[in-house]
Each structure stands twice: as C-alpha cells, then as structure tokens.
Write a protein that holds these residues in place. Structure first.
Motif, short mmCIF file in Angstrom:
data_model
loop_
_atom_site.label_atom_id
_atom_site.label_comp_id
_atom_site.label_asym_id
_atom_site.label_seq_id
_atom_site.Cartn_x
_atom_site.Cartn_y
_atom_site.Cartn_z
N ARG A 1 34.89 10.32 28.53
CA ARG A 1 33.51 10.74 28.76
C ARG A 1 33.18 11.70 27.63
N ARG A 2 32.35 11.23 26.71
CA ARG A 2 32.10 11.98 25.47
C ARG A 2 30.77 11.55 24.87
N ARG A 3 30.35 12.27 23.83
CA ARG A 3 29.17 11.85 23.10
C ARG A 3 29.47 10.53 22.37
N ILE A 4 28.54 9.60 22.46
CA ILE A 4 28.74 8.29 21.83
C ILE A 4 27.60 8.06 20.83
N ALA A 5 27.93 8.08 19.56
CA ALA A 5 26.92 7.79 18.54
C ALA A 5 26.56 6.31 18.61
N TYR A 6 25.26 6.00 18.47
CA TYR A 6 24.87 4.58 18.51
C TYR A 6 25.52 3.80 17.37
N SER A 7 25.87 4.49 16.31
CA SER A 7 26.54 3.82 15.18
C SER A 7 27.85 3.16 15.61
N GLU A 8 28.48 3.67 16.67
CA GLU A 8 29.72 3.05 17.17
C GLU A 8 29.45 1.65 17.70
N VAL A 9 28.27 1.46 18.31
CA VAL A 9 27.88 0.13 18.77
C VAL A 9 27.65 -0.77 17.56
N GLU A 10 26.92 -0.26 16.58
CA GLU A 10 26.62 -1.04 15.38
C GLU A 10 27.88 -1.43 14.62
N GLU A 11 28.88 -0.57 14.67
CA GLU A 11 30.14 -0.84 13.97
C GLU A 11 31.06 -1.78 14.74
N GLY A 12 30.67 -2.18 15.96
CA GLY A 12 31.44 -3.14 16.74
C GLY A 12 32.67 -2.57 17.42
N LYS A 13 32.65 -1.26 17.73
CA LYS A 13 33.82 -0.65 18.37
C LYS A 13 34.00 -1.11 19.82
#
Length: 369
Positions: free
Chosen positions: A278-290
């Motif tokens: 449970r943490r801050r999730i940058a939207y860039s993580e979605v874009e990077e396919g994590k």
C-alpha cells in the motif's frame, strides 16, 4: 410503493440487478437532546424533513454499503459490518455529526435484516441483501453550522450480481482531463455524499463515450493514481516462477479506505501468500507495464477488471491528446483477479473456511419473533 414479491418458488433472484426494491421496511434512529433513541422499524419508505435541514443545504450526510448473504449452511450473515461501523464513525467525526456506536450500528443491521429475512436471496443464486446505512442532519438551520439533531436510517434491498456470472470482461477506463475527485486535504477519505456527486457529471460524460469507469489521479500533481469514481484501485504484478505476485494499491489521504480492498489485501497476503504493498503509485508505472492485471474493487461489484486505461493529457496549446494503455491482452480476465475474486466470494457464501471471522454473527440472523 409496492413491495417486491419474492414468494414464488420460481422467482428469479439472478435478474434483480443493482437497484432499489421495496421491502418490509427500514429502521430509523433519531438523535435529539444529546442522545440517540432506541430505533424504530418503519414500513413507509418516506421521511418528513424540515426544509432547512442541514443535510439538504450543507450536505451534512454520510453513508455506508455492505451485504448480507444466505450461506451454504443456510444461515444469514453479514460481511464485516464492524469495519463499516468504524468507518461511518470516522465520517461522522470528521463532519461534526453525532455518530452511532459500533453496537448501535450492529443492532440496527441485525434488526432490519431480521425484519426482512425473506428478502435475503437463497444460497447459490449469486444474489445478496444490500444494506445501506445513511446518517444525516435534520435540524433546521440557515447559518452554516453543525446540526444538533440527526436521523440514522438503515434500509435493505435484494440485489443480484452487478455483472451476470460474477466478474465482467475487462472494461475501459478513462482519466479525464481537467477533472478531479477530491482535494489533497479534503474529504476524499470519508464516505460522504458530496464525494460522489462531484463525479456524477464526469462519469456520465465518460459512459457516453464508452468508458464504464473513471480513474482519478491526485489533484495536486496529476501524476499519482488515486481511485476510481466509486471504487478503489489495485493492480497485480506478473506471477513469479512460484506463482507469487504483488498486490499493489494506492496510499493517499484523499481516497476512501475500502472494506473490500482491505479484505482483498488480507486474502492476497494470508491465503494466497502474495506480497502486499500500500503505497503511492505513479501512473508512469502503468505506462511502463509493471502491472499485468488492474481492477476496481468495491462492495457492489467486488472486482471489476480493467483492460484499457485511456489518459487524456492537456498540451501547452490547450489541445487534448489521449494516450492509450492496454492492460494484459485487454480482453480476458487474468488468473490473479480470478483467484482473488473466487476466494473472497467463497468466504462470503460459506464455500470455504472463513479464517478471519469476517462473517457476522457466527450463529446467523433469524426472522424476528
């Protein structure tokens, strides 16, 4: 309003949908002179209210949503009502409203279910009894201040699966430009009506464009994931060689602490043996396919898989571009979401052991004498 007739043996519980149906009645508690009364079961589904009530003018109202199930052993139990009681107390405290005690909340839930026991759908139908507690200020006031009088109502209505057969196929989600759900230090963390009306227009516009759910980023930087309009966000990392994943969900002051999300976290960690973050999730993580699986979760739907997120970005010249990101193959429900969904639903229905003692009360709820 005519009561729903469920007396026929051929009544189709699976066709109820998720809408209000009139039952035998509701329970109402009233707060006046600094104390709550003992509550009263009422059949009429209308409530006289002063035209200057604080709920009508200043939005002094909060609510909850939970479900009761007729389980495999035939007993009727409620899923984690103590957690909903604690959350409505938090909402009341923040909005300076008189809060029910946990015992009062549980008493009301038990009494209203007992009075409507025939509306709890049979085991195996995929349907349940939806419970809606709502608390609001009733004192007449013109100036902005907290009410000294309140009503606490709990009504019930039978509902079927939000999506026929359980989970839907993955849906498309939109991050709409120039649209926020909650301020960084506002009221996004509590369950008040104002948080939901703030997304009605944007959700309507999104649905007209083919997006069933809206996803919101933080309103300060618009870079971190917050939650969907009516549900929490979570994502799963790909399974490792041992089949283990990470269950990742946002941490933020401005999102609601979903009981379903908290429950899925424990299922993931303590039953499936996954890592939970449970943490801050940058939207860039979605874009990077994590993440190879993403979903919305809440009481009504349990889990809604998301197969595509379209992100509207405003350019310097004011134009808007849409960046599309497909989750997984975008078409099929992933193995991780399927396992989470069936594990939680099986606990609710009594098809597997309840190691957390979530289903309340242990001896079930019976019809009132």
């Amino acid at each position: 309003m005519t009561k729903l007739d469920v007396s026929s043996p051929s009544f189709n519980w699976g066709e109820l949908g998720f809408s209000y149906r009139q039952t035998n009645g509701h329970i109402i508690y009233k707060f006046k002179d600094g104390k709550w009364d003992n509550g009263e079961l009422v059949t009429e589904p209308y409530l006289p209210m002063h035209i200057a009530a604080t709920a009508l003018h200043y939005g002094q109202t909060c609510f909850e949503g939970l479900k009761a199930f007729r389980m495999k052993d035939g007993k009727v139990r409620v899923f984690r009502p103590q957690a909903n009681a604690e959350r409505i107390i938090q909402s009341c405290d923040y909005c300076m409203m008189a809060a029910p005690t946990v015992d009062m909340f549980l008493d009301g839930v038990k009494r209203v279910i007992a009075a409507n026991i025939e509306y709890v759908p049979p085991y195996g139908t995929g349907a349940s009894l939806y419970i809606r507690p709502v608390l609001f200020g009733t004192e007449a006031k013109v100036g902005l201040s907290s009410s000294e009088e309140y009503a606490f109502v709990i009504f019930v209505t039978p509902v079927s699966d939000y999506y026929k057969g359980g989970m839907s196929n993955p849906v498309k989600s939109l991050i709409m430009a120039n649209t926020d759900r909650a301020a960084p230090f506002g009221t996004g963390h509590i369950k008040i009506g104002g948080n939901y009306v703030a997304t009605v227009r944007s959700s309507y516009l999104a649905k007209k464009r083919g997006y069933p759910v809206l996803l919101f980023l933080d309103s300060a930087s618009r870079t971190y994931i917050e939650e969907f309009a009516t549900s929490n966000f979570f994502a799963l990392t790909p399974a490792d060689a041992n089949g283990k994943r990470s269950y990742v969900t946002p941490k933020s002051h401005s999102i609601l602490n979903s009981v379903t999300n908290m429950s899925l976290e424990r299922v993931a960690k303590e039953i499936l043996g996954w890592n939970v973050e449970r943490r801050r999730i940058a939207y860039s993580e979605v874009e990077e396919g994590k993440f190879d699986e993403i979903a919305a979760c809440g009481t009504a739907v349990v889990i809604t898989p998301v197969g595509e997120i379209d992100h509207e970005v405003v350019k310097d010249d004011g134009s808007v571009v849409v960046n599309k990101h497909v989750v997984g193959d975008g078409k099929t429900v992933g193995a991780g979401l399927t396992e989470l969904y069936h594990t939680l639903v099986d606990i609710q229905n009594g098809d597997r052991e309840d190691p957390f003692q979530w289903m309340w009360p242990a001896n079930g709820i019976e019809a009132e004498n």
